[in-house]
Scaffold this motif. Structure first.
Motif, mmCIF file in Angstrom:
data_model
loop_
_atom_site.group_PDB
_atom_site.id
_atom_site.type_symbol
_atom_site.label_atom_id
_atom_site.label_comp_id
_atom_site.label_asym_id
_atom_site.label_seq_id
_atom_site.Cartn_x
_atom_site.Cartn_y
_atom_site.Cartn_z
ATOM 1 N N THR A 158 2.341 -4.776 -0.519
ATOM 2 C CA THR A 158 0.949 -4.415 -0.794
ATOM 3 C C THR A 158 0.407 -3.478 0.287
ATOM 4 O OG1 THR A 158 0.151 -6.403 0.283
ATOM 5 C CG2 THR A 158 0.441 -6.520 -2.076
ATOM 6 N N ALA A 159 0.797 -3.685 1.537
ATOM 7 C CA ALA A 159 0.293 -2.806 2.599
ATOM 8 C C ALA A 159 0.825 -1.387 2.413
ATOM 9 C CB ALA A 159 0.686 -3.343 3.981
ATOM 10 N N PHE A 160 2.107 -1.254 2.104
ATOM 11 C CA PHE A 160 2.663 0.091 1.907
ATOM 12 C C PHE A 160 2.051 0.754 0.675
ATOM 13 C CE2 PHE A 160 6.027 -1.090 4.913
ATOM 14 C CZ PHE A 160 6.010 0.062 5.694
ATOM 15 N N GLN A 161 1.913 0.008 -0.407
ATOM 16 C CA GLN A 161 1.322 0.597 -1.614
ATOM 17 C C GLN A 161 -0.145 0.978 -1.376
ATOM 18 O OE1 GLN A 161 1.943 -1.293 -5.356
ATOM 19 N NE2 GLN A 161 4.116 -1.630 -5.032
ATOM 20 N N SER A 162 -0.877 0.128 -0.682
ATOM 21 C CA SER A 162 -2.301 0.404 -0.444
ATOM 22 C C SER A 162 -2.489 1.624 0.454
ATOM 23 C CB SER A 162 -2.983 -0.810 0.204
ATOM 24 O OG SER A 162 -2.860 -1.933 -0.631
ATOM 25 N N ALA A 163 -1.714 1.673 1.533
ATOM 26 C CA ALA A 163 -1.832 2.810 2.450
ATOM 27 C C ALA A 163 -1.398 4.091 1.745
ATOM 28 C CB ALA A 163 -0.978 2.582 3.697
ATOM 29 N N TYR A 164 -0.323 3.991 0.969
ATOM 30 C CA TYR A 164 0.219 5.195 0.327
ATOM 31 C C TYR A 164 -0.731 5.710 -0.756
ATOM 32 C CZ TYR A 164 3.752 8.430 -1.453
ATOM 33 O OH TYR A 164 4.435 9.573 -1.838
ATOM 34 N N ILE A 165 -1.342 4.813 -1.518
ATOM 35 C CA ILE A 165 -2.237 5.289 -2.573
ATOM 36 C C ILE A 165 -3.470 5.956 -1.956
ATOM 37 C CG2 ILE A 165 -3.711 3.266 -3.062
ATOM 38 C CD1 ILE A 165 -3.197 3.848 -6.064
ATOM 39 N N ALA A 166 -3.894 5.481 -0.788
ATOM 40 C CA ALA A 166 -5.010 6.148 -0.102
ATOM 41 C C ALA A 166 -4.597 7.558 0.322
ATOM 42 C CB ALA A 166 -5.457 5.339 1.108
ATOM 43 N N MET A 167 -3.363 7.694 0.825
ATOM 44 C CA MET A 167 -2.867 9.017 1.216
ATOM 45 C C MET A 167 -2.778 9.939 -0.006
ATOM 46 S SD MET A 167 0.129 7.555 3.766
ATOM 47 C CE MET A 167 0.899 9.109 4.227
ATOM 48 N N LEU A 168 -2.289 9.400 -1.117
ATOM 49 C CA LEU A 168 -2.155 10.178 -2.350
ATOM 50 C C LEU A 168 -3.522 10.604 -2.877
ATOM 51 C CD1 LEU A 168 0.493 7.937 -4.159
ATOM 52 C CD2 LEU A 168 0.923 10.207 -3.185
ATOM 53 N N CYS A 169 -4.451 9.658 -2.832
ATOM 54 C CA CYS A 169 -5.802 9.887 -3.322
ATOM 55 C C CYS A 169 -6.442 11.029 -2.538
ATOM 56 C CB CYS A 169 -6.568 8.579 -3.145
ATOM 57 S SG CYS A 169 -8.082 8.477 -4.067
ATOM 58 N N GLN A 170 -6.289 10.961 -1.234
ATOM 59 C CA GLN A 170 -6.845 12.010 -0.378
ATOM 60 C C GLN A 170 -6.209 13.372 -0.680
ATOM 61 O OE1 GLN A 170 -6.408 11.260 3.823
ATOM 62 N NE2 GLN A 170 -8.219 12.444 4.288
ATOM 63 N N ALA A 171 -4.956 13.349 -1.115
ATOM 64 C CA ALA A 171 -4.261 14.601 -1.430
ATOM 65 C C ALA A 171 -4.579 15.077 -2.840
ATOM 66 C CB ALA A 171 -2.761 14.428 -1.247
ATOM 67 N N GLY A 172 -5.405 14.317 -3.583
ATOM 68 C CA GLY A 172 -5.877 14.806 -4.878
ATOM 69 C C GLY A 172 -5.327 14.113 -6.111
ATOM 70 N N LEU A 173 -4.609 12.995 -5.923
ATOM 71 C CA LEU A 173 -4.036 12.283 -7.083
ATOM 72 C C LEU A 173 -5.116 11.874 -8.084
ATOM 73 C CD1 LEU A 173 -1.315 11.037 -8.143
ATOM 74 C CD2 LEU A 173 -2.114 8.882 -7.184
ATOM 75 N N ASN A 174 -4.810 11.995 -9.393
ATOM 76 C CA ASN A 174 -5.774 11.650 -10.442
ATOM 77 C C ASN A 174 -5.448 10.356 -11.165
ATOM 78 O OD1 ASN A 174 -5.076 14.886 -10.788
ATOM 79 N ND2 ASN A 174 -7.238 14.433 -10.499
ATOM 80 N N LEU A 175 -4.161 10.104 -11.414
ATOM 81 C CA LEU A 175 -3.746 8.920 -12.165
ATOM 82 C C LEU A 175 -2.701 8.166 -11.350
ATOM 83 C CD1 LEU A 175 -3.916 11.534 -14.293
ATOM 84 C CD2 LEU A 175 -3.354 9.790 -15.960
#
Lengths: 264, 264
Positions: free
Chosen positions: A216-233
């Motif tokens: 969960t920590a890796f997924q949570s941190a990574y999705i924040a990084m992705l989100c900041q880079a512009g991820l939509n889905l």
């Protein structure tokens, strides 16, 4: 962030068992729970479906649509199953998951996307079906795939690029995870279009028996990084709340205009 | 990521009460628990200390150093208390928290940093003590402050820039939170030096009674965004594990070389 639940996978023993037993009620209930957990769409990952592909896909689609009113993301390499699912989908615009430059699926999936005016997830795989090793290769593949799909008559706004999230257990998995972030950041400029993007988050931590706290920590941190880079889905385990909350928080932080806590 | 625990704050009722009662054992135990929770340094936030500042700071420093072997981050605007704390610090290099372009503390804190060869946190506040509203102003302040401290004889590697994380309850708080991320990203280039940076994470969610789930989700997502932008140190509630885990995961994802799960 638009969440696609990835919980309906034929590789999961409970799903395989319910499917083998023709237990539609299991899938109606699963769909209900996924919608309640915050899903915006449901991925139906049936595997290759060598036997009666149309019948199998129709079974899943009907059961899921009885349980919820979300659009479907049809996840199979079998074009007959894909066609049957698209013909049956009735809640909003379905998503084809997916197409790549692999000749075996490019024409068939692109043709279905055009015919059904569906959204289509485009994987940044090589024509040989391999995962590229860096962001430059991903961007070159994206340019080819985007041009190819447009040439087939697909509208650019129907295309959703998946830069392919690697499992961290792979050699250089975390370097690849960074390449995915970099790819997301650069895609709109490279394609000269505000392209939508998707990442399969569960891949990141697959393949190893890691403690839940690490997953969960890796997924949570990574999705924040992705989100900041512009991820939509994001395609993810909709019952794992931490990454969902991280994505919601990140989206709220990045959104212009008035801020609100009300997402929680 | 280097974690500075911010739990020893005189504004917390339990801390104020133990201090008023001269209860050193409370602080010895608190320091022990903070070290066990993963702190790399302990912030001692005493407030302005109008009465007997030296004696008060010495009391805190002695108790904390009895409880743990971590370096101290001395957090007071009172130069006499700061000097007393620096003179007493014996575990590694202490951190002065902090200095800004405000004339009332620039000379005194810079002088102490030079005399004790301490690390020093430099706040990006205006000379009037106000929080800047965008990243350009923050970068301009950083250039002035960095040059000013170097001119005072402080080594660049002793300086840790704090771009001032705003509470999200402020008007435009989330726009400011994004400005902090942008500032972190650009600082090394603007200063032409691999400057270290710190953010006070608890500020983000302070000032409002938000549900715990929102506080931890916002802090976790934000620390991942900060980490990706190059943050080196975080001042935070060391007993709130989710942001710590997000920072650890992010650091592992961003680190070149071999990947390891072993941080959990």
């Amino acid at each position: 962030m638009f969440f696609i639940a990835d919980n309906l996978q034929i590789t999961r023993p409970s799903v395989a068992k319910a499917f083998a037993g023709g237990d539609a009620a299991f899938f109606v209930e699963l769909a209900r729970r996924m919608e309640r957990a915050g899903a915006n769409a449901i991925d139906i990952n049936t595997g290759p479906l060598p036997k009666n592909p149309q019948k199998a896909m129709t079974f899943f689609v009907d059961a899921v649509q009885e349980g919820c009113s979300l659009p479907l993301c049809l996840d199979t390499v079998n074009p007959f199953a894909m066609e049957a699912g698209l013909a049956r989908a009735r809640h909003g615009r379905p998503i084809i998951n997916g197409v790549s430059l692999e000749p075996s699926r490019f024409k068939s999936m692109a043709g279905l996307a055009r015919r059904f005016d569906a959204d289509i997830i485009a994987y940044l795989l090589t024509p040989q079906g391999r995962v590229p090793s860096d962001s430059d290769t991903r961007l070159a593949l994206a340019a080819n795939l985007f041009a190819g799909l447009c040439h087939e008559g697909i509208l650019p706004e129907r295309i959703v690029i998946d830069p392919i999230c690697p499992p961290l257990v792979w050699d250089e998995g975390h370097a690849q995870a960074r390449a995915v972030v970099e790819t997301l950041r650069l895609l709109p400029e490279v394609l000269n279009f505000p392209i939508r993007t998707v990442v399969g988050l569960s891949n990141l931590t697959s393949g190893l028996r890691t403690p839940r706290i690490a997953r969960t920590a890796f997924q949570s941190a990574y999705i924040a990084m992705l989100c900041q880079a512009g991820l939509n889905l994001a395609l993810l385990d909709i019952f794992c709340t931490e990454p969902l909350n991280a994505a919601r928080a990140c989206t709220a932080l990045l959104k212009p205009g008035v801020f609100s806590w009300e997402i929680f």
